[in-house]
Design an enzyme around this catalytic site. Structure first.
Site, short mmCIF file in Angstrom:
data_model
loop_
_atom_site.label_atom_id
_atom_site.label_comp_id
_atom_site.label_asym_id
_atom_site.label_seq_id
_atom_site.Cartn_x
_atom_site.Cartn_y
_atom_site.Cartn_z
N CYS A 44 8.97 -6.31 0.74
CA CYS A 44 8.26 -6.92 1.87
C CYS A 44 9.24 -7.12 3.01
CB CYS A 44 7.65 -8.26 1.46
SG CYS A 44 6.70 -9.07 2.76
N GLU A 91 -1.14 -5.81 2.68
CA GLU A 91 -1.28 -6.37 4.04
C GLU A 91 -2.38 -7.42 4.12
OE1 GLU A 91 1.88 -4.14 4.63
OE2 GLU A 91 1.15 -5.85 5.79
N HIS A 119 -1.29 -10.74 3.10
CA HIS A 119 -0.57 -11.50 4.13
C HIS A 119 -1.53 -12.31 5.01
CE1 HIS A 119 3.63 -10.47 3.63
NE2 HIS A 119 3.42 -9.18 3.71
O1 LIG Z 1 6.11 -6.38 4.31
C1 LIG Z 1 5.15 -5.65 4.55
O2 LIG Z 1 4.00 -6.04 4.60
C2 LIG Z 1 5.41 -4.19 4.70
C3 LIG Z 1 5.71 -3.57 3.39
C4 LIG Z 1 4.41 -3.08 2.84
C5 LIG Z 1 4.37 -2.65 1.42
C6 LIG Z 1 5.42 -2.85 0.54
C7 LIG Z 1 5.29 -2.41 -0.78
C8 LIG Z 1 4.14 -1.82 -1.21
C9 LIG Z 1 3.11 -1.63 -0.34
C10 LIG Z 1 3.23 -2.05 0.96
C11 LIG Z 1 6.80 -2.56 3.70
O3 LIG Z 1 6.25 -1.33 3.90
S1 LIG Z 1 8.06 -2.68 2.55
C12 LIG Z 1 9.02 -1.35 2.73
C13 LIG Z 1 8.48 -0.10 2.13
C14 LIG Z 1 8.62 1.03 2.83
C15 LIG Z 1 8.15 2.20 2.30
C16 LIG Z 1 7.54 2.21 1.05
C17 LIG Z 1 7.40 1.05 0.35
C18 LIG Z 1 7.87 -0.13 0.89
NI NI Z 2 4.83 -7.76 3.11
#
Ligand SMILES: O=C(O)C[C@@H](Cc1ccccc1)[C@H](O)SCc1ccccc1
Ligand code: NI
Length: 188
Positions: free
Chosen positions: A115, A159, A162
């Site tokens: 995250c 998302e 969140h």
């Molecule tokens: O913090 C966030 O909401 C964004 C996350 C979303 C996410 C994380 C894990 C699994 C699904 C969604 C970021 O994308 S975390 C970084 C990342 C980048 C590429 C692939 C996976 C996670």
């Molecule tokens: Ni997140």
């Protein structure tokens, strides 16, 4: 333009609050926030821009993560199809997103989740719905209904969490982080 300094981190109470529905027509400010969030994701996935701006890679971002308590998210899931590398699997700014139905079957990412608001690794399976039917409004207020599976479904659920004050590690079994019930799909 958003950078990592605009992203609030765990411990900020906003990440534990329920965000408010967005009213239409959108204000110019709300439209700009949505576009800025999507631009952040695109920049974070561009190696040169990510290095220049010191961005962590992201495939999704929710408004509460930039301290905006509104039900809006941006998603940019890159293509998995080498034939069409420039066509994202799922992309957009989604207002008032809502899971209207989901599969009985669950799924999780084999590598667990991270995250942008969490500056530490939290190992463990984050069990989510394998398939969802998602309803959301676009910038014009038009309602869309789409069915998602696999990685896009996982990202959207992360998302939407969140928007409800839920963090990915809330789903991890603290006694046995890698324990899975039968039938849970592991996505690699
Ligand atoms: O913090 C966030 O909401 C964004 C996350 C979303 C996410 C994380 C894990 C699994 C699904 C969604 C970021 O994308 S975390 C970084 C990342 C980048 C590429 C692939 C996976 C996670
Ligand atoms: Ni997140």
């Amino acid at each position: 333009m958003l950078t990592m300094k605009d992203i609030i981190r765990e411990g900020n109470p906003t990440l534990r609050e329920v965000a408010a529905e967005v009213e239409f027509p959108l204000s110019d400010a709300e439209k700009k926030i949505g576009n800025d969030m999507l631009e952040f994701l695109a920049n974070s996935q561009d190696p040169e821009k990510a290095e220049e701006l010191e961005l962590r890679g992201g495939v999704g971002l929710a408004a509460p993560q930039i301290d905006v308590k509104k039900r809006m998210i941006a998603v940019l899931v890159p293509s998995m199809d080498p034939e069409n590398p420039d066509v994202p699997e799922f992309s957009g700014v989604l207002y008032n997103p809502k899971i209207v139905s989901h599969s009985v079957q669950d799924a999780c990412l084999g590598d667990g989740e991270g995250c942008l608001s969490v500056d530490r690794d939290v190992p463990g399976y984050v069990v989510r719905h394998a398939r969802i039917t998602l309803s959301y409004q676009d910038e014009t207020g038009e309602t869309h209904k789409v069915r998602l599976k696999n990685y896009p479904a996982i990202v959207v659920q992360h998302e939407i969490d969140h928007l409800n004050g839920v963090m990915f590690y809330d789903h991890i079994n603290s006694k046995n982080p890698f324990e899975l019930k039968d039938g849970v799909l592991i996505l690699d």
